[in-house]
Design an enzyme around this catalytic site. Structure first.
Site, mmCIF file in Angstrom:
data_model
loop_
_atom_site.group_PDB
_atom_site.id
_atom_site.type_symbol
_atom_site.label_atom_id
_atom_site.label_comp_id
_atom_site.label_asym_id
_atom_site.label_seq_id
_atom_site.Cartn_x
_atom_site.Cartn_y
_atom_site.Cartn_z
ATOM 1 N N LYS A 1 0.909 -1.262 -0.083
ATOM 2 C CA LYS A 1 0.158 -0.064 0.038
ATOM 3 C C LYS A 1 0.794 1.126 0.028
ATOM 4 O O LYS A 1 0.737 2.346 -0.810
ATOM 5 C CB LYS A 1 -0.868 -0.119 1.172
ATOM 6 C CG LYS A 1 -1.978 -0.885 1.246
ATOM 7 C CD LYS A 1 -2.748 -1.173 2.398
ATOM 8 C CE LYS A 1 -3.915 -2.522 2.135
ATOM 9 N NZ LYS A 1 -4.473 -2.822 3.378
ATOM 10 N N GLN B 1 -4.658 -1.531 9.541
ATOM 11 C CA GLN B 1 -4.706 -3.014 8.969
ATOM 12 C C GLN B 1 -5.111 -3.917 9.895
ATOM 13 O O GLN B 1 -4.849 -3.886 10.881
ATOM 14 C CB GLN B 1 -2.940 -3.190 8.504
ATOM 15 C CG GLN B 1 -2.986 -4.558 8.036
ATOM 16 C CD GLN B 1 -3.787 -4.480 6.477
ATOM 17 O OE1 GLN B 1 -3.501 -3.423 5.652
ATOM 18 N NE2 GLN B 1 -3.983 -5.644 6.106
ATOM 19 N N ASP C 1 -11.301 2.850 3.916
ATOM 20 C CA ASP C 1 -11.709 1.187 3.780
ATOM 21 C C ASP C 1 -13.225 1.172 3.772
ATOM 22 O O ASP C 1 -13.637 0.174 3.512
ATOM 23 C CB ASP C 1 -11.247 0.597 5.026
ATOM 24 C CG ASP C 1 -9.803 -0.273 5.228
ATOM 25 O OD1 ASP C 1 -9.596 -0.508 3.983
ATOM 26 O OD2 ASP C 1 -9.204 -0.114 6.011
HETATM 27 N N1 GUN Z 1 -7.066 -6.786 6.162
HETATM 28 C C1 GUN Z 1 -7.087 -7.577 4.935
HETATM 29 N N2 GUN Z 1 -7.991 -6.953 4.288
HETATM 30 C C2 GUN Z 1 -7.996 -5.662 4.553
HETATM 31 C C3 GUN Z 1 -8.433 -4.406 4.244
HETATM 32 O O1 GUN Z 1 -9.111 -4.465 3.041
HETATM 33 N N3 GUN Z 1 -8.246 -3.324 4.988
HETATM 34 C C4 GUN Z 1 -7.795 -3.378 6.280
HETATM 35 N N4 GUN Z 1 -7.681 -2.128 6.768
HETATM 36 N N5 GUN Z 1 -7.189 -4.501 6.641
HETATM 37 C C5 GUN Z 1 -7.429 -5.716 5.977
#
Ligand code: GUN
Length: 280
Positions: free
Chosen positions: A53, A97, A120
């Protein structure tokens, strides 16, 4: 043979567009879109996602700040950091995350994020907006699936769309987005009886169960579009999806591979949300 839905290619095109939009935005406003990513603990898979990311942000010219916190971080310390980022004008998107260590409540953490920075789209206020169809952000994975369908001009209207999986992150919002495009949507899950009878009716089948090669060829109708959201690590270290790709590819009209299908789109949608958050 199925058409290969190439998420890497579509993603690269969209990221090029995002790069141009970001540079135009910076030129116009003097503001660089900024994303803060918080990683608590040392889950190796999460560390890889966070690194990807961060890199993706830099590649399109956005600012990215990664906050790595030790696994022992208390909930109140994490909430204090979120408060600080909520108030930080250089930060337009905040992503914590998941999963978090067990002693921290994911619900309280998601609630603490300012909904206008919730890239998100996990905050109840954003989830509610999606339900009502007047959203600002879409959750990245289901948004990535919709962007792939759009790119390949795969019509959803009037089609039977079957989503296998009902998670808050993928299955539920995916069902809503397909419904918004006038699909006839069925959501299946681990307690569904006669699952294969239902998946065999799907014109568009979205697999989001988190079990390697769970969707076998006998569960798929000839000519179906098959979207595989799964990313499973096999004992030999290789990645595989929720769909038995080699066998299903023979029957499907179009299919996403793993890796290189939905995966790359997820981060692209995060970048799109971050730019949208900054534009606001
Ligand atoms: N963990 C697995 N997928 C995601 C996601 O799309 N966003 C976040 N914040 N954590 C994750």
């Amino acid at each position: 043979m199925a058409i290969m839905i190439d998420g890497k290619l579509v993603s690269a095109q969209l990221r090029q567009e995002l790069k141009e939009q970001t540079s135009a935005f910076i030129a116009q406003t003097g503001v660089t879109p900024g994303l803060a990513v918080i990683l608590v603990g040392d889950d190796p898979a999460s560390a890889v996602y966070v690194r990807n990311k961060h890199r993706a942000c830099e590649e399109v010219g956005m600012y990215s700040a990664v906050h790595k916190l030790p696994a022992e971080t208390s909930e109140s310390e994490l909430l204090a950091l979120i408060d600080k980022l909520n108030a930080d004008d250089a930060i337009h998107g905040i992503l914590v995350q998941l999963p978090l260590p067990k002693h921290i409540s994911e619900e309280r953490v998601v609630l603490a994020i300012d909904p206008s920075k919730d890239v998100d789209a996990f905050h109840p206020s954003n989830v509610g907006k999606i339900m009502l169809g007047n959203y600002r952000f879409l959750p990245c994975t289901p948004a990535g699936v919709m962007a792939l369908l759009r790119h390949y001009e795969i019509e959803v209207e009037g089609k039977h769309c079957v989503v296998v999986g009902r998670s808050n992150i993928v299955g539920k919002p995916q069902a809503l987005l397909l419904l918004e495009k006038n699909g006839t949507v069925t959501v299946c899950h681990s307690r569904t009886k006669n699952l294969a009878d239902i998946t065999r009716q799907a014109d568009v089948l979205v697999a989001a169960v988190g079990r390697p090669r769970f969707i076998t060829a006998d569960m798929v109708k000839d000519g179906a579009v098959v979207i595989d959201v799964g990313i499973n690590r096999l004992p030999d270290g290789k990645l595989c999806g929720d769909v038995d790709f080699a066998a299903v590819e023979e029957k499907a009209a179009a299919i996403t591979p793993v890796p290189g299908g939905v995966g790359p789109m997820t981060i692209t949608m995060l970048l799109q949300n971050t730019l949208r958050a900054a534009e606001k």
